[in-house]
Design an enzyme around this catalytic site. Structure first.
Site: not given
Ligand code: NAD
Length: 368
Positions: A80, A180, A182, A184
């Site tokens: 990452k 949520g 959003g 997804v």
């Protein structure tokens, strides 16, 4: 502070600091484990309060990527990157091209992609300087928006959970509390509605609420805090991490927790408590791996069909994790870690990490 003890304790192979004062680039890349293949994980841009905060974040996130790739059966390691800066003021073409040149110097040991505050347009600048990047625009051979694939994988994880709890993978008549709405959440809502589930959802963003209602017309909105109290079969966290915590866990009325958010358990012990309460937890980093699977095939030539077939394996892998959890009598979160660790250990025995060469599955491609 970064010390070798710290790296040893979590198994990180390498941490690289890149700086370029000409464009105010301050980046840290952590490569956690490359036993299975080159490390893949997104780049996050964030105005960290201190270097130590940035280091903590990049170490934690890179380790998570190792486990996610391993349990998903991908030939990838975990890595990452974080760029320290305010995305509203510090982004520039120069910064991302400079970052891309530094990435190129890692010789393919780390492959980057989008993460928080990094979009396709930023990745396109990185791609000008290095081929070791995925999530590039479809017009340049990339795979585009990963959210529909992430949602599909989460749906497969929910189906597997229903098989385990109700003896039938069908969602018909099930009630899902989705937190949520959003990128997804919206796609997951559609999958759930099409399969005959009733979706109760919440969000804090008005335009996302409207969009969700448009896309999932049979859904019902519930208050932001009420989502934990509603009578439902499945609680699907698709917003923030750590929503299964001391304050919420006794309020949940579901039989299954399965969603897209990363790190849903505030602490590992909450996974043990879910088991005690007879609530099945579908491992977050396994069932939300669809987006990673999707970008992972960019190097060999992306296609929707290939990505979909890969994502659908999440059903069987989730069933396998439930089986290990039963056989070993451990909570699901531990069984998932065990499966990932077992795979890495098996391969570590026959080869080391990828030091300075790309495995044949990652031949690289021409940069833009
Ligand atoms: P997103 O930003 O598009 O959607 C998140 C939604 O959650 C937003 O609509 C936001 O308003 C809402 N939200 C924030 N705080 C809330 C709260 N307190 N209560 C209710 N709603 C709240 O993000 P996304 O891409 O849909 O990702 C959702 C989650 O899944 C994130 O945790 C992300 O890390 C994880 N995830 C996403 C992907 C992917 O492919 N996008 C892959 C793996 C994991």
């Amino acid at each position: 502070m970064l010390t070798f003890d710290k790296l040893y304790s979590e198994g990180h192979e390498e941490v690289v600091f890149f700086s370029d004062p000409s464009c105010n680039l301050k980046a840290i890349i952590a490569i956690h484990d490359t036993t299975l293949g080159p490390a893949l994980g997104g780049t996050r841009m964030w105005p960290y309060a201190s270097i130590d905060d940035a280091i903590e974040d990049v170490l934690r996130l890179s380790k998570g990527m190792t486990y996610k790739a391993a349990v998903s059966g991908l030939n990838l390691g975990g890595g990452k990157a974080v760029i320290i800066g305010d995305p509203k003021v510090d982004k520039s073409e120069a910064l991302f091209r400079s970052y891309g040149r530094y990435l190129e110097s890692l010789n393919g040991r780390y492959i980057t992609a989008e993460d928080v505050n990094i979009g396709v347009e930023d990745i396109e600048h990185v791609f000008t300087e290095t081929s070791n990047v995925v999530g590039v625009a479809q017009i340049h051979g990339g795979s585009g928006n990963p959210s529909p694939y992430t949602a599909r994988g989460v749906f497969k994880g929910i189906e597997a959970s229903c098989t385990k709890v109700y003896g039938d993978r069908s969602l018909k008549g099930k009630v899902v509390a989705l937190q949520g709405a959003g990128s997804v959440g919206r796609h997951l809502g559609s999958f759930l509605e099409k399969s005959g589930a009733k979706v109760l959802f919440t969000d804090i963003n008005e335009s996302n609420i409207d969009l969700f209602k448009e896309q999932v017309p049979s859904s019902e909105f519930v208050g932001v805090d009420d989502i934990y109290d509603v009578n439902c079969d499945i609680y699907a966290p698709c917003a923030l991490g750590a929503t299964v915590n001391d304050k919420t866990i006794d309020r949940l009325k579901c039989k299954i927790v399965a969603g897209a958010a990363n790190n849903q358990l505030a602490e590992p012990r909450h996974g043990d408590i879910l088991k005690e309460k007879n609530i099945l937890y579908a491992p977050d980093y396994l069932i939300n791996a669809g987006g990673l699977m999707n970008v992972s095939i960019e190097f060999e030539g992306w296609s929707d069909d290939k990505a979909t077939r890969m994502v659908d394996t999440i059903y069987d892998t989730t069933m396998n994790v439930f089986k290990i959890s039963d056989e070993e009598n451990v909570p699901v979160y531990k069984a998932t870690d065990l499966l990932a660790e077992k795979r890495i250990e098996a391969i570590r025995g026959i080869q080391g990490g990828y030091l300075g060469h790309l495995p044949h599955r990652f031949p690289g491609r021409k940069i833009r």
